[in-house]
Structures are given as C-alpha cells and as structure tokens.
Design an enzyme around this catalytic site. Sequence first.
Site, PDB file in Angstrom:
ATOM      1  N   HIS A  64      29.571  30.109  63.329  1.00  0.00           N
ATOM      2  CA  HIS A  64      30.737  30.290  64.060  1.00  0.00           C
ATOM      3  C   HIS A  64      31.305  29.308  64.782  1.00  0.00           C
ATOM      4  O   HIS A  64      32.298  29.292  65.555  1.00  0.00           O
ATOM      5  CB  HIS A  64      30.501  31.290  65.228  1.00  0.00           C
ATOM      6  CG  HIS A  64      29.299  31.115  66.151  1.00  0.00           C
ATOM      7  ND1 HIS A  64      28.243  30.821  66.264  1.00  0.00           N
ATOM      8  CD2 HIS A  64      29.944  30.405  67.608  1.00  0.00           C
ATOM      9  CE1 HIS A  64      27.797  30.382  67.500  1.00  0.00           C
ATOM     10  NE2 HIS A  64      28.652  30.137  68.163  1.00  0.00           N
TER      11      HIS A  64
HETATM   12  C1  UD1 Z   1      32.211  31.584  72.122  1.00  0.00           C
HETATM   13  C2  UD1 Z   1      31.949  30.293  72.942  1.00  0.00           C
HETATM   14  C3  UD1 Z   1      31.061  29.658  72.074  1.00  0.00           C
HETATM   15  C4  UD1 Z   1      29.894  30.500  71.795  1.00  0.00           C
HETATM   16  C5  UD1 Z   1      29.903  31.874  71.120  1.00  0.00           C
HETATM   17  C6  UD1 Z   1      29.148  32.750  71.199  1.00  0.00           C
HETATM   18  C7  UD1 Z   1      33.914  29.445  74.277  1.00  0.00           C
HETATM   19  C8  UD1 Z   1      34.750  28.064  74.195  1.00  0.00           C
HETATM   20  N1  UD1 Z   1      33.250  29.268  72.929  1.00  0.00           N
HETATM   21  O1  UD1 Z   1      32.987  31.515  70.982  1.00  0.00           O
HETATM   22  O2  UD1 Z   1      30.522  28.422  72.807  1.00  0.00           O
HETATM   23  O3  UD1 Z   1      29.092  29.823  70.997  1.00  0.00           O
HETATM   24  O4  UD1 Z   1      30.976  32.381  71.951  1.00  0.00           O
HETATM   25  O5  UD1 Z   1      29.104  33.748  70.264  1.00  0.00           O
HETATM   26  O6  UD1 Z   1      33.586  29.932  75.215  1.00  0.00           O
HETATM   27  N2  UD1 Z   1      36.215  38.141  69.088  1.00  0.00           N
HETATM   28  C9  UD1 Z   1      36.155  39.582  68.483  1.00  0.00           C
HETATM   29  N3  UD1 Z   1      35.340  40.334  69.321  1.00  0.00           N
HETATM   30  C10 UD1 Z   1      34.688  39.841  70.416  1.00  0.00           C
HETATM   31  C11 UD1 Z   1      34.722  38.420  70.581  1.00  0.00           C
HETATM   32  C12 UD1 Z   1      35.581  37.679  70.068  1.00  0.00           C
HETATM   33  O7  UD1 Z   1      36.753  40.020  67.820  1.00  0.00           O
HETATM   34  O8  UD1 Z   1      34.044  40.548  71.133  1.00  0.00           O
HETATM   35  C13 UD1 Z   1      37.058  37.339  68.261  1.00  0.00           C
HETATM   36  C14 UD1 Z   1      38.410  37.289  68.766  1.00  0.00           C
HETATM   37  O9  UD1 Z   1      39.515  36.882  67.381  1.00  0.00           O
HETATM   38  C15 UD1 Z   1      38.612  35.936  69.477  1.00  0.00           C
HETATM   39  C16 UD1 Z   1      37.562  35.251  68.389  1.00  0.00           C
HETATM   40  O10 UD1 Z   1      36.572  36.216  68.174  1.00  0.00           O
HETATM   41  O11 UD1 Z   1      39.725  35.296  69.412  1.00  0.00           O
HETATM   42  C17 UD1 Z   1      36.744  33.946  69.310  1.00  0.00           C
HETATM   43  O12 UD1 Z   1      36.378  34.455  70.288  1.00  0.00           O
HETATM   44  P1  UD1 Z   1      35.981  33.422  71.694  1.00  0.00           P
HETATM   45  O13 UD1 Z   1      35.271  34.203  72.695  1.00  0.00           O
HETATM   46  O14 UD1 Z   1      37.327  32.765  72.074  1.00  0.00           O
HETATM   47  O15 UD1 Z   1      35.149  32.280  70.830  1.00  0.00           O
HETATM   48  P2  UD1 Z   1      33.798  32.297  70.233  1.00  0.00           P
HETATM   49  O16 UD1 Z   1      34.214  31.664  68.889  1.00  0.00           O
HETATM   50  O17 UD1 Z   1      33.245  33.604  70.045  1.00  0.00           O
HETATM   51  N1  UDP Z   2      22.194  36.568  67.993  1.00  0.00           N
HETATM   52  C1  UDP Z   2      22.067  38.139  68.010  1.00  0.00           C
HETATM   53  N2  UDP Z   2      22.715  38.671  66.862  1.00  0.00           N
HETATM   54  C2  UDP Z   2      23.492  37.775  65.793  1.00  0.00           C
HETATM   55  C3  UDP Z   2      23.627  36.491  66.110  1.00  0.00           C
HETATM   56  C4  UDP Z   2      22.792  35.879  67.118  1.00  0.00           C
HETATM   57  O1  UDP Z   2      21.746  38.823  68.786  1.00  0.00           O
HETATM   58  O2  UDP Z   2      23.959  38.563  64.881  1.00  0.00           O
HETATM   59  C5  UDP Z   2      21.508  35.966  69.155  1.00  0.00           C
HETATM   60  C6  UDP Z   2      20.640  35.056  68.968  1.00  0.00           C
HETATM   61  O3  UDP Z   2      19.288  35.426  68.689  1.00  0.00           O
HETATM   62  C7  UDP Z   2      20.825  34.240  70.292  1.00  0.00           C
HETATM   63  C8  UDP Z   2      22.226  34.197  70.489  1.00  0.00           C
HETATM   64  O4  UDP Z   2      22.646  35.486  70.031  1.00  0.00           O
HETATM   65  O5  UDP Z   2      19.920  34.730  71.244  1.00  0.00           O
HETATM   66  C9  UDP Z   2      23.030  33.021  70.135  1.00  0.00           C
HETATM   67  O6  UDP Z   2      24.291  33.222  70.240  1.00  0.00           O
HETATM   68  P1  UDP Z   2      25.352  32.648  69.554  1.00  0.00           P
HETATM   69  O7  UDP Z   2      24.968  32.094  68.293  1.00  0.00           O
HETATM   70  O8  UDP Z   2      26.548  33.427  69.416  1.00  0.00           O
HETATM   71  O9  UDP Z   2      26.108  31.483  70.436  1.00  0.00           O
HETATM   72  P2  UDP Z   2      25.489  30.074  70.887  1.00  0.00           P
HETATM   73  O10 UDP Z   2      24.097  29.913  71.067  1.00  0.00           O
HETATM   74  O11 UDP Z   2      25.933  29.320  69.834  1.00  0.00           O
HETATM   75  O12 UDP Z   2      26.438  29.530  71.960  1.00  0.00           O
END
Ligand code: UD1
Ligand code: UDP
Length: 376
Positions: free
Chosen positions: A211
């Site tokens: 991601h």
């Molecule tokens: C965010 C965090 C990242 C973390 C990740 C965990 C920041 C800058 N980034 O990235 O560090 O590793 O979460 O998963 O805070 N969206 C949905 N549904 C949701 C959430 C998001 O559809 O419930 C989609 C939207 O199009 C959104 C995109 O995902 O614009 C990105 O979501 P966002 O929270 O901005 O960043 P992540 O890539 O999820």
């Molecule tokens: N995770 C989960 N379901 C998934 C993918 C990840 O429960 O489909 C959990 C994973 O075990 C860990 C956390 O989500 O506990 C990590 O989150 P993510 O990779 O979104 O964010 P990051 O750690 O990179 O910020």
Amino acid sequence: MPKPLILSIVGARPNFMKVAPLHRAFAKPDVAALVEHRIVHTGQHYDAAMSDAFFRDLEMPAPAYFLGVGSGSHAEQTAKVMIEFEKVCLEAKPALVLVVGDVNSTIAATLTATKLGIPVAHVEAGLRSGDRTMPEELNRIATDALSDYAFVTEQSGVDNLLRENFRKERLYLVGNTMIDSLHFALPKARQSTILPELGVAPKEYALVTLHRPSNVDDAVQLQALTEMLLDATSGCAVVFPVHPRTRKNLERFGLLERIAQNPRFILTEPQGYVNFLALMMNARFVMTDSGGVQEETTALGVPCLTLRTTTERPVTSELGTNILVPPTQENIHAALRNALNGVFRQDSVQPSVPPLWDGKAAERIVTIILRECLSQ
Ligand code: UD1
Ligand code: UDP
C-alpha cells in the site's frame, strides 16, 4: 476530584493494534481506579474492513469520540483532524494525549494537543527510515519533535531520539504494543478457518500486502509488481488482501482483469486482524511494504521480503526474519527465487524475537504513565 483523563488517538488500520493493549491495561481495576482512558477515532480509515473489524477482533470498546474525518489530501486530512480534535480537547480537558505510530492522525493530534499545552506521549517513537519522501517519515520526525514522552519499540529508536536531543529522562524503551496484540489474538488465529475458505494449505502460499504510494500509485511500478507476483504463482499460490488505495489503483491501471485470469492469485478484501494473523502464521513467506507486518513476521518467525529501499524498523532485519528487497525487477526475481527454494538469510544469524517484544509493552507503558507522566 475527577480522575485524570487520558485520550488515545486511533485513525488508520495499524493504530488499532497499538492502542487495544493499552486500553486493556488501563481497564484493569487498580489502574481504572486512578485514571480514566478513552479512545478517540479520527475516522481516517472508515471502511468496515479497515476499522470496525479491528474493534471486534481486538475486543476494544467503541470509541468515546468519533471525528469522522475521512480521506483527503495530506493537508486536508491533517487539518480536519486538528479542527475536530481541538474541540474534544477543549471539552474533555485530558491530562495526557497518547498517540501511536506515524499516520496523519498521529501528527495532527500531536500538534493540536501540544499547542493547547496538553502533554503528549508518543508510542512507537524514534523510528526513522531516513527517507523524507515517505509521508510517514515526516510525521514521525514532527511528532517526536513535539512529544513530551517517548515510548520506544527498539534500540534504534532510542539512538535516533538521543541524536535528535530528545530528553533522555522522558524516553523509555518498553517493547512493542503491536506484539502485545499479536499475543492476545494468537489463540483466536489458531481457530480461524480462513485458509480453507480461501482454498490454501499451510506453507503452500505466499501472503502479500502492498500500500505504499511509492509501490502502488505509479502505474509502471504497480504493473511490474503485479507481473512479478503473477510469475510467483508458478512456485506457490499468492494470497493478496488488497488495501483500498491499492484496489483503486489496480482498477485504474486496468490490472484487475490480468489477475482474475490466474486462479493461483487470490485477491481478497482487507482481512480482519485474526484472519490476517492466521494467514501470516501459515504463510511460506510474506511479501509486503507494511511497517507492522515486518514486525509481526519477525515475532512469528515467518520469512518476510519487504519491498522497499529502507526500513524504519532495522531490528527486524538485524535480528528477525525481515529481508529488505529494493523493489526492482532484478531484486524481486532473485528474492522470490530464493524464497521459493526455502533460502532466506544469507548470513549466519539465527532469527530471534527482539528484546521486550514479549506481549507486555502496554503494561510497562501504563506503569510509567502512572508514575511519571501525570504530574507535570
Ligand atoms: C495510511 C497511512 C499509512 C499507513 C496506512 C495503513 C498516512 C499519511 N498514511 O495510508 O502510513 O501505513 O494508512 O493502512 O497517514 N480508503 C478507503 N477506505 C478507507 C480508507 C482509505 O477507500 O477506509 C482509500 C481512499 O481512497 C483514500 C486512500 O485509501 O484516499 C488512502 O487512504 P489514507 O488514509 O489517506 O492513506 P493510506 O494509504 O491508507
Ligand atoms: N493487517 C490486517 N489485515 C490486512 C492487512 C494487514 O489485519 O488485510 C494488519 C497487520 O497484521 C498489522 C497492520 O494491519 O497489524 C498493519 O497495517 P498496515 O500494513 O495497513 O499499515 P502500516 O503498518 O504499514 O502502517
């Protein structure tokens, strides 16, 4: 006298695993007699599979406050959290705000609280990738610069904070609350039926999560990664629970059809924590760009190929099962070939679990908070 109030901020998926054990430690009767702990959910992640599922799996109560911020640009998201969280702080008057990790909700809540003169403790402080093109790295640097207390997961975090002149007497190496959640959920993960549901057998599939914007926002890079994962299916099945950011891009770049043609490439919705843990434990190996997954695979002793050029969690590759694979075609092909042949670390290190990753980090943090952080 009302009890001092502590607010913990969650927003994005990895925050839930870090806060759940803290909430459990604060809920113990002897602790609850002294302080009140409430959870604030910013709403950064809002899909049921990215948020509700974790409250259920980690047995967390519904948040006391829900800010409903949602998606947006970095500035929009950060600003919206600040505006809404300021209202909560003014009304609830917390004695301490706890923030975790490195997401936009983390820095937004930190900025808001510190400007109101409310002390902030950062859980998972001090991690540094050294890569300022990562939004998380900027969030980490800014959060640590403002925080009053730092709770650290690994020695590199202590070294980084001391180098940045963080006050030594407010810096605590406590272990990893994410691993507390792992210990909590392992018994449930052993009961999970997700493997037969997906039609895979233990050690006969690779688990993938991707991601990071650097891997999934660029059409050429995402297409190259998809092709390599498709190639990997000649060696074993691939299970890929897809983050919403990544799903949107696979759709946008027209890659979903290619994947759908390959029955050994199993695309799923994001998994709940218990099922994801079951998938991690039983994977032949994991490929990821996640922060948390690097730590969990090290705790589980499962080989992990991290498709990034840097890691802010160096202990996972120094002591654990993590191998950094800068995500070029050549590197990934070589790493996949080795992984499919069961070859992982090239050095003589026997992978081990880092110090203090023992399931008790939240208890240590709560003990320190009661002793040191409530009487500024
Ligand atoms: C965010 C965090 C990242 C973390 C990740 C965990 C920041 C800058 N980034 O990235 O560090 O590793 O979460 O998963 O805070 N969206 C949905 N549904 C949701 C959430 C998001 O559809 O419930 C989609 C939207 O199009 C959104 C995109 O995902 O614009 C990105 O979501 P966002 O929270 O901005 O960043 P992540 O890539 O999820
Ligand atoms: N995770 C989960 N379901 C998934 C993918 C990840 O429960 O489909 C959990 C994973 O075990 C860990 C956390 O989500 O506990 C990590 O989150 P993510 O990779 O979104 O964010 P990051 O750690 O990179 O910020």
